[in-house]
Design a protein around this motif. Structure first.
Motif, PDB file in Angstrom:
ATOM      1  N   GLN A  76       0.905  -1.206   0.031  1.00 45.20           N
ATOM      2  CA  GLN A  76      -0.127   0.228   0.142  1.00 45.20           C
ATOM      3  C   GLN A  76       0.902   1.303   0.035  1.00 45.20           C
ATOM      4  N   THR A  82      -8.091   2.114   6.392  1.00 46.09           N
ATOM      5  CA  THR A  82      -8.184   0.771   6.642  1.00 46.09           C
ATOM      6  C   THR A  82      -9.000  -0.028   5.439  1.00 46.09           C
ATOM      7  N   GLU A 160     -16.988   5.852  13.733  1.00 51.65           N
ATOM      8  CA  GLU A 160     -15.514   6.254  14.139  1.00 51.65           C
ATOM      9  C   GLU A 160     -15.906   7.470  15.003  1.00 51.65           C
ATOM     10  N   ASN A 175     -15.594  -1.581  18.255  1.00 57.33           N
ATOM     11  CA  ASN A 175     -14.918  -2.479  17.215  1.00 57.33           C
ATOM     12  C   ASN A 175     -13.539  -2.767  17.358  1.00 57.33           C
TER      13      ASN A 175
HETATM   14  C1  UD1 Z   1      -9.702   1.180  13.388  1.00 58.16           C
HETATM   15  C2  UD1 Z   1     -11.151   1.162  13.108  1.00 58.16           C
HETATM   16  C3  UD1 Z   1     -11.839   1.353  14.511  1.00 58.16           C
HETATM   17  C4  UD1 Z   1     -11.392   0.259  15.549  1.00 58.16           C
HETATM   18  C5  UD1 Z   1      -9.813   0.564  15.618  1.00 58.16           C
HETATM   19  C6  UD1 Z   1      -9.184  -0.767  16.671  1.00 58.16           C
HETATM   20  C7  UD1 Z   1     -11.476   1.861  11.126  1.00 58.16           C
HETATM   21  C8  UD1 Z   1     -12.018   2.846  10.187  1.00 58.16           C
HETATM   22  N1  UD1 Z   1     -11.529   2.046  12.166  1.00 58.16           N
HETATM   23  O1  UD1 Z   1      -9.322   2.518  13.909  1.00 58.16           O
HETATM   24  O2  UD1 Z   1     -13.117   1.235  14.375  1.00 58.16           O
HETATM   25  O3  UD1 Z   1     -11.953   0.595  16.782  1.00 58.16           O
HETATM   26  O4  UD1 Z   1      -9.242   0.201  14.494  1.00 58.16           O
HETATM   27  O5  UD1 Z   1      -7.936  -0.657  17.016  1.00 58.16           O
HETATM   28  O6  UD1 Z   1     -11.093   0.799  10.290  1.00 58.16           O
HETATM   29  N2  UD1 Z   1      -3.632   0.646   8.506  1.00 58.16           N
HETATM   30  C9  UD1 Z   1      -3.275   0.494   7.132  1.00 58.16           C
HETATM   31  N3  UD1 Z   1      -3.181   1.071   6.052  1.00 58.16           N
HETATM   32  C10 UD1 Z   1      -4.144   2.196   6.130  1.00 58.16           C
HETATM   33  C11 UD1 Z   1      -4.509   2.399   7.427  1.00 58.16           C
HETATM   34  C12 UD1 Z   1      -4.335   1.656   8.511  1.00 58.16           C
HETATM   35  O7  UD1 Z   1      -2.396  -0.945   6.723  1.00 58.16           O
HETATM   36  O8  UD1 Z   1      -4.175   3.046   5.309  1.00 58.16           O
HETATM   37  C13 UD1 Z   1      -3.420  -0.544   9.363  1.00 58.16           C
HETATM   38  C14 UD1 Z   1      -2.672   0.043  10.522  1.00 58.16           C
HETATM   39  O9  UD1 Z   1      -1.166  -0.323  10.254  1.00 58.16           O
HETATM   40  C15 UD1 Z   1      -3.172  -0.687  11.669  1.00 58.16           C
HETATM   41  C16 UD1 Z   1      -4.636  -1.075  11.472  1.00 58.16           C
HETATM   42  O10 UD1 Z   1      -4.890  -0.853   9.836  1.00 58.16           O
HETATM   43  O11 UD1 Z   1      -2.621  -2.061  11.808  1.00 58.16           O
HETATM   44  C17 UD1 Z   1      -5.664  -0.016  11.812  1.00 58.16           C
HETATM   45  O12 UD1 Z   1      -5.419   1.061  11.702  1.00 58.16           O
HETATM   46  P1  UD1 Z   1      -5.452   2.306  12.501  1.00 58.16           P
HETATM   47  O13 UD1 Z   1      -5.088   3.640  11.926  1.00 58.16           O
HETATM   48  O14 UD1 Z   1      -4.816   2.077  13.816  1.00 58.16           O
HETATM   49  O15 UD1 Z   1      -7.130   2.440  12.851  1.00 58.16           O
HETATM   50  P2  UD1 Z   1      -7.695   2.918  14.001  1.00 58.16           P
HETATM   51  O16 UD1 Z   1      -7.920   4.601  13.657  1.00 58.16           O
HETATM   52  O17 UD1 Z   1      -7.393   2.554  15.283  1.00 58.16           O
END
Ligand code: UD1
Ligand code: CA
Length: 476
Positions: A76, A82, A160, A175
């Motif tokens: 990515q 996500t 969110e 979540n």
């Molecule tokens: C996400 C969830 C939220 C949940 C929380 C739990 C979404 C929109 N929100 O939020 O509902 O309560 O996790 O921890 O999904 N990542 C990527 N690429 C990206 C963005 C993120 O690989 O473009 C990965 C991150 O490295 C991480 C995971 O996805 O491992 C979650 O991303 P993060 O930004 O931590 O999401 P939260 O804002 O915590």
């Protein structure tokens, strides 16, 4: 098991770690965070695992390939949420495989259990749902996406924190970030996600409302101990998760018959193996691939990394690496076992003894104040106190071989390469530069000379001289 694809999200930056090491490579209980997640994922026996990488991928990719060579890597380039990460990950799944269930998990949740993933998938498939959320109720939901339900309790979506109303913020069901989705439906749903929200990101969580809008079933599998889905974003959280993991590992071993006197100060990594009736005393750290045999006692204040301890052995106040301690052997207190140490059954490496690349056979003993490097000590031999195996001539290392049932005097120096034959002996203070044949006594010190009256002549007027005179010494 079911027809499963798992997408592990590992592209995030992890800036709060303030580290040169990628976030998901930080270790908890001796394993990287992503390593723990992949272990849980593997228990699902998925057909395909896709790992989505981005930040720090030059470190993450080789690590993932080592742990799970069959994993598919998807890059990515820019982190747009996500939902975007799953679009990238799912693009790596061939059309023909887009059936069954897709599970999405994060790579930074080291406490995640395989059983929880299995339960989510079972629940999801039994409910014939399009999307299932792994959720949990927490005392402080700040920062998480909240699970929304209607008056009948049916799940309607996830909102969110950034987009939530005050009322929605009060919801305590969160979540976990782990979702199970219908594979065929997901392919059509991903292009319908939008980034029209407070973060300007593509939210995977929007799939819940989308599926409901499509008239499909959605739901949540509520976890009792949702801490297992918690991620570590900084080193404070990392330490907190490490403590929970350690407690979990210790409890597992205690249930298997291991005594742990002080769980607070005892640390056992995930890959360590302990037999029944092992006792771990306070301040013990067992690391790497350490294995401890039945009835052995380790500690207090002992660190063993990749050490094999035999049944009934006793290892006290010791630091050891890549070594083997035989059955019923004794080590310490205050011993340092460096790599390549092998102590035979019933042998002893005693107090203030350092060993390296040394094979000390069954029943052989190095009890006190010694350095044993690059040596072989035969069965039943005893090394006198304060002995140094001088293995290094300043240029190269050499080996010393001591035979069976040898008795060496105190404060010997073995200048390697040198050999002492079976059943031989050496005198106190000997510097052994040449081989000692079997059964011989090796001596190197010259005969002792006593200069009578020396103290009276040279130290007259001191307490020493007075004491000598009182004992009958004369100047002659
Ligand atoms: C996400 C969830 C939220 C949940 C929380 C739990 C979404 C929109 N929100 O939020 O509902 O309560 O996790 O921890 O999904 N990542 C990527 N690429 C990206 C963005 C993120 O690989 O473009 C990965 C991150 O490295 C991480 C995971 O996805 O491992 C979650 O991303 P993060 O930004 O931590 O999401 P939260 O804002 O915590
Ligand atoms: Ca997160």
């Amino acid at each position: 098991m079911s027809d499963l694809t798992v997408i592990v999200l590992a592209a995030g930056g992890g800036t709060r770690m303030k580290s040169a090491t990628a976030k998901v490579l930080h270790r908890v209980g001796g394993r990287s965070m992503v390593g723990h997640v992949l272990a849980a994922v593997r228990s699902l026996e998925p057909r395909r695992v896709v790992v989505v990488v981005g930040h720090g991928r030059d470190q993450v990719v080789p690590h993932v390939q080592q742990l799970l060579p069959e994993a598919t890597i998807a890059v990515q380039e820019t982190q747009e949420g996500t939902g975007h990460a799953v679009m990238v990950g799912y693009a790596a799944v061939p059309d023909a495989e887009r059936r069954g269930t897709v599970v999405v998990a994060s790579a930074d949740t080291p406490l995640l259990r395989g059983e929880s993933l299995q339960a989510l998938v079972a629940d999801h498939e039994a409910g014939e749902r399009a999307v299932s959320i792994l959720s949990g109720v927490v005392p402080d939901p700040t920062g998480y996406g909240r699970v929304l339900r209607d008056a009948t309790g049916a799940v309607t979506g996830i909102v969110e924190q950034k987009d939530a109303t005050e009322e929605q913020c009060a919801v305590a069901e969160i979540n976990s970030g782990i979702l199970a989705m219908d594979a065929a439906w997901l392919g059509g749903a991903l292009p319908r996600l939008s980034n029209d929200n407070a973060a300007g990101e593509y939210y995977l969580t929007d799939t819940v409302a989308l599926a409901r809008g499509d008239g499909l079933a959605v739901g949540a599998h509520v976890l009792d101990d949702v801490i297992q889905t918690e991620g570590a974003n900084d080193r404070v959280q990392l330490a907190a998760l490490a403590r929970v993991m350690n407690q979990r590992v210790l409890e597992r071993w205690m249930r298997e018959g291991v005594s742990v006197l002080d769980p607070e100060t005892t640390w056992v990594e995930s890959d360590v193996v302990l037999a029944r009736d092992v006792t771990l005393l306070p301040g013990t750290q067992l690391l790497g691939a350490t294995v401890v045999g039945e009835g052995a006692v380790v500690g207090p204040d002992t660190t063993l990394e990749d050490v094999e301890v035999g049944a009934g052995a006793r290892v006290v106040r010791t630091h050891g690496q890549l070594s083997v301690v035989g059955e019923g052997a004794q080590v310490g207190p205050f011993a340092y076992l460096r790599p390549g140490t092998e102590l035979g059954a019933g042998g002893k490496i005693g107090t203030f003894v350092e060993t390296k690349n040394a094979r000390i056979r069954a029943g052989a003993k190095v009890p006190h104040l010694s350095y044993v490097g690059d040596a072989e000590i035969g069965e039943g031999s005893n090394i006198g106190a304060s002995t140094v195996f001088a293995n290094y001539d300043g240029v190269a290392k050499h080996r010393t071989t001591i035979g069976r049932h040898v008795r060496t005097g105190s404060k010997n120096t073995f200048v390697a390469p040198v050999a002492v034959g079976d059943g031989a002996a050496t005198g106190a203070g000997a510097v052994i530069r040449e081989d000692v044949p079997p059964g011989a006594l090796g001596l190197s010190a010259g005969p002792q000379r006593n200069l009578l009256g020396w103290v009276l002549r040279k130290r007259d007027g001191t307490a020493q001289a007075d004491a000598a005179r009182d004992a009958g010494a004369t100047e002659g």
